[in-house]
Design an enzyme around this catalytic site. Structure first.
Site, PDB file in Angstrom:
ATOM      1  N   THR A  48      -2.723   4.041 -20.267  1.00  0.00           N
ATOM      2  CA  THR A  48      -2.903   2.981 -19.274  1.00  0.00           C
ATOM      3  C   THR A  48      -4.167   2.201 -19.666  1.00  0.00           C
ATOM      4  OG1 THR A  48      -4.398   4.136 -17.779  1.00  0.00           O
ATOM      5  CG2 THR A  48      -2.057   4.652 -17.563  1.00  0.00           C
ATOM      6  N   GLU A  49      -4.425   1.105 -18.954  1.00  0.00           N
ATOM      7  CA  GLU A  49      -5.637   0.317 -19.244  1.00  0.00           C
ATOM      8  C   GLU A  49      -6.892   1.160 -19.011  1.00  0.00           C
ATOM      9  OE1 GLU A  49      -3.008  -0.883 -17.640  1.00  0.00           O
ATOM     10  OE2 GLU A  49      -2.527  -2.846 -18.501  1.00  0.00           O
ATOM     11  N   ASP A  80       0.866  -1.176   0.000  1.00  0.00           N
ATOM     12  CA  ASP A  80       0.000   0.000   0.000  1.00  0.00           C
ATOM     13  C   ASP A  80       0.908   1.232   0.000  1.00  0.00           C
ATOM     14  OD1 ASP A  80      -1.611   2.236   0.982  1.00  0.00           O
ATOM     15  OD2 ASP A  80      -3.138   0.708   1.359  1.00  0.00           O
ATOM     16  N   ASP A 131      -9.330  10.831 -15.284  1.00  0.00           N
ATOM     17  CA  ASP A 131     -10.594  11.176 -15.952  1.00  0.00           C
ATOM     18  C   ASP A 131     -11.458  11.991 -14.995  1.00  0.00           C
ATOM     19  OD1 ASP A 131     -10.708   8.775 -14.282  1.00  0.00           O
ATOM     20  OD2 ASP A 131     -12.860   8.895 -14.711  1.00  0.00           O
ATOM     21  N   LYS A 142     -15.728  10.625  -1.225  1.00  0.00           N
ATOM     22  CA  LYS A 142     -16.276  11.080   0.071  1.00  0.00           C
ATOM     23  C   LYS A 142     -15.219  11.859   0.854  1.00  0.00           C
ATOM     24  CE  LYS A 142     -19.678   7.502   0.675  1.00  0.00           C
ATOM     25  NZ  LYS A 142     -19.843   6.128   1.081  1.00  0.00           N
ATOM     26  N   ASP A 198      -7.510   6.117  -7.651  1.00  0.00           N
ATOM     27  CA  ASP A 198      -8.882   6.067  -7.122  1.00  0.00           C
ATOM     28  C   ASP A 198      -9.261   7.458  -6.590  1.00  0.00           C
ATOM     29  OD1 ASP A 198      -8.930   3.384  -7.725  1.00  0.00           O
ATOM     30  OD2 ASP A 198      -8.256   2.759  -5.736  1.00  0.00           O
TER      31      ASP A 198
HETATM   32  C1  LIG Z   1      -8.343   2.929 -11.014  1.00  0.00           C
HETATM   33  S1  LIG Z   1      -7.022   1.836 -10.986  1.00  0.00           S
HETATM   34  C2  LIG Z   1      -5.902   2.446 -12.224  1.00  0.00           C
HETATM   35  C3  LIG Z   1      -4.910   1.414 -12.661  1.00  0.00           C
HETATM   36  C4  LIG Z   1      -3.872   1.904 -13.696  1.00  0.00           C
HETATM   37  N1  LIG Z   1      -3.032   2.939 -13.153  1.00  0.00           N
HETATM   38  C5  LIG Z   1      -4.557   2.388 -14.941  1.00  0.00           C
HETATM   39  O1  LIG Z   1      -4.580   3.601 -15.158  1.00  0.00           O
HETATM   40  O2  LIG Z   1      -5.045   1.552 -15.707  1.00  0.00           O
HETATM   41  C6  LIG Z   1      -6.187   2.306  -9.493  1.00  0.00           C
HETATM   42  C7  LIG Z   1      -5.140   1.308  -9.072  1.00  0.00           C
HETATM   43  O3  LIG Z   1      -4.416   1.826  -7.971  1.00  0.00           O
HETATM   44  C8  LIG Z   1      -4.304   0.841  -6.963  1.00  0.00           C
HETATM   45  N2  LIG Z   1      -4.182   1.568  -5.694  1.00  0.00           N
HETATM   46  C9  LIG Z   1      -5.115   2.385  -5.154  1.00  0.00           C
HETATM   47  N3  LIG Z   1      -4.701   2.888  -3.988  1.00  0.00           N
HETATM   48  C10 LIG Z   1      -3.461   2.379  -3.782  1.00  0.00           C
HETATM   49  C11 LIG Z   1      -2.514   2.510  -2.741  1.00  0.00           C
HETATM   50  N4  LIG Z   1      -2.777   3.262  -1.653  1.00  0.00           N
HETATM   51  N5  LIG Z   1      -1.353   1.851  -2.842  1.00  0.00           N
HETATM   52  C12 LIG Z   1      -1.085   1.077  -3.928  1.00  0.00           C
HETATM   53  N6  LIG Z   1      -1.957   0.892  -4.948  1.00  0.00           N
HETATM   54  C13 LIG Z   1      -3.128   1.542  -4.877  1.00  0.00           C
HETATM   55  C14 LIG Z   1      -5.570   0.042  -7.089  1.00  0.00           C
HETATM   56  O4  LIG Z   1      -5.472  -1.242  -6.510  1.00  0.00           O
HETATM   57  C15 LIG Z   1      -5.737  -0.013  -8.602  1.00  0.00           C
HETATM   58  O5  LIG Z   1      -5.027  -1.088  -9.185  1.00  0.00           O
END
Ligand SMILES: C[S@@+](CC[C@H](N)C(=O)[O-])C[C@H]1O[C@@H](n2cnc3c(N)ncnc32)[C@H](O)[C@@H]1O
Length: 215
Positions: free
Chosen positions: A189-190, A95, A152, A120, A116
């Protein structure tokens, strides 16, 4: 994000030569892991890895590290790496809260791609551009801070602009619709591909600041 629980995800990723299984042991010593003095750039929230894998392919003289908290997501990234030989790429399954226990004054750039948004207010500290995270990043940067963010999400973008400004970052680039004037070296990215296919605008910023020198 909706996650499918992949059986044995931890086992699968731990067998990969790309995974750093003991990341805290390398704090301040990541150049030794790569066996060179090249710059180190990290992506937080690497997901399925398209961005960081292509960055590593295109920039053999930069070391890249992808950070992702879920093993079940990383499995997809690790599978893409199966047939590749990239000496300048490593993956860490933590994390990002722990980032300042994993790196120390050795990172040149941080990429935040489609993080993410945590809409909230009570979850604001979890946003990867909260003041809490920006203070952690300041501890891992080597000399100057450089953050590149794509999203986005307009609210997350505005929130990031405000927090970065308050931490004295200056903006090299602020784009409200990346695809109206796409950089030729942009690596999607994906998530980016998904949002672009839906016709949504992509916001991008590149921000830098100087690490304050201790007196
Ligand atoms: C919305 S996805 C975007 C994935 C990729 N970057 C893309 O643009 O396709 C967000 C990613 O960040 C990871 N993530 C979110 N908070 C995180 C954190 N505190 N530490 C590590 N990974 C995190 C999530 O598990 C997820 O795989």
């Amino acid at each position: 994000m909706r996650l499918r629980n992949i059986k044995n995800a931890q086992d699968i990723i731990s067998k990969s030569e790309y995974l750093v299984s003991n990341p805290k042991d390398y704090q301040g010593k990541y150049n030794k892991l790569f066996n060179n003095n090249h710059n180190i750039e990290i992506e937080i929230g690497t997901g399925k890895g398209n961005f960081i894998i292509n960055k590593a392919k295109q920039n053999p003289n930069i070391n890249f590290i992808g950070i992702e908290k879920y093993a079940s997501v990383l499995v997809k990234c690790i599978k893409k790496l199966d047939d590749l030989r990239l000496d300048n790429l490593k993956i860490i399954n933590i994390d990002a809260n722990e980032i300042d226990e994993v790196f120390a004054k050795e990172v040149s750039k941080i990429y935040l791609n489609f993080s993410d948004p945590w809409p909230k207010k009570k979850h604001a500290n979890r946003r990867l551009t909260s003041p809490l995270f920006l203070d952690k990043y300041a501890k891992v940067f080597k000399k100057d801070c450089l953050i590149e963010l794509k999203t986005d999400n307009k609210n997350l973008f505005e929130y990031s602009l405000v927090n970065l400004s308050q931490k004295n970052y200056l903006f090299d680039e602020v784009k409200l619709d990346l695809y109206s004037d796409l950089d030729k070296d942009n690596i999607p990215t994906e998530y980016e591909t998904k949002f672009v296919n839906l016709g949504m605008p992509i916001y991008k910023l590149v921000a830098q600041c100087k690490i304050a020198k201790k007196k």
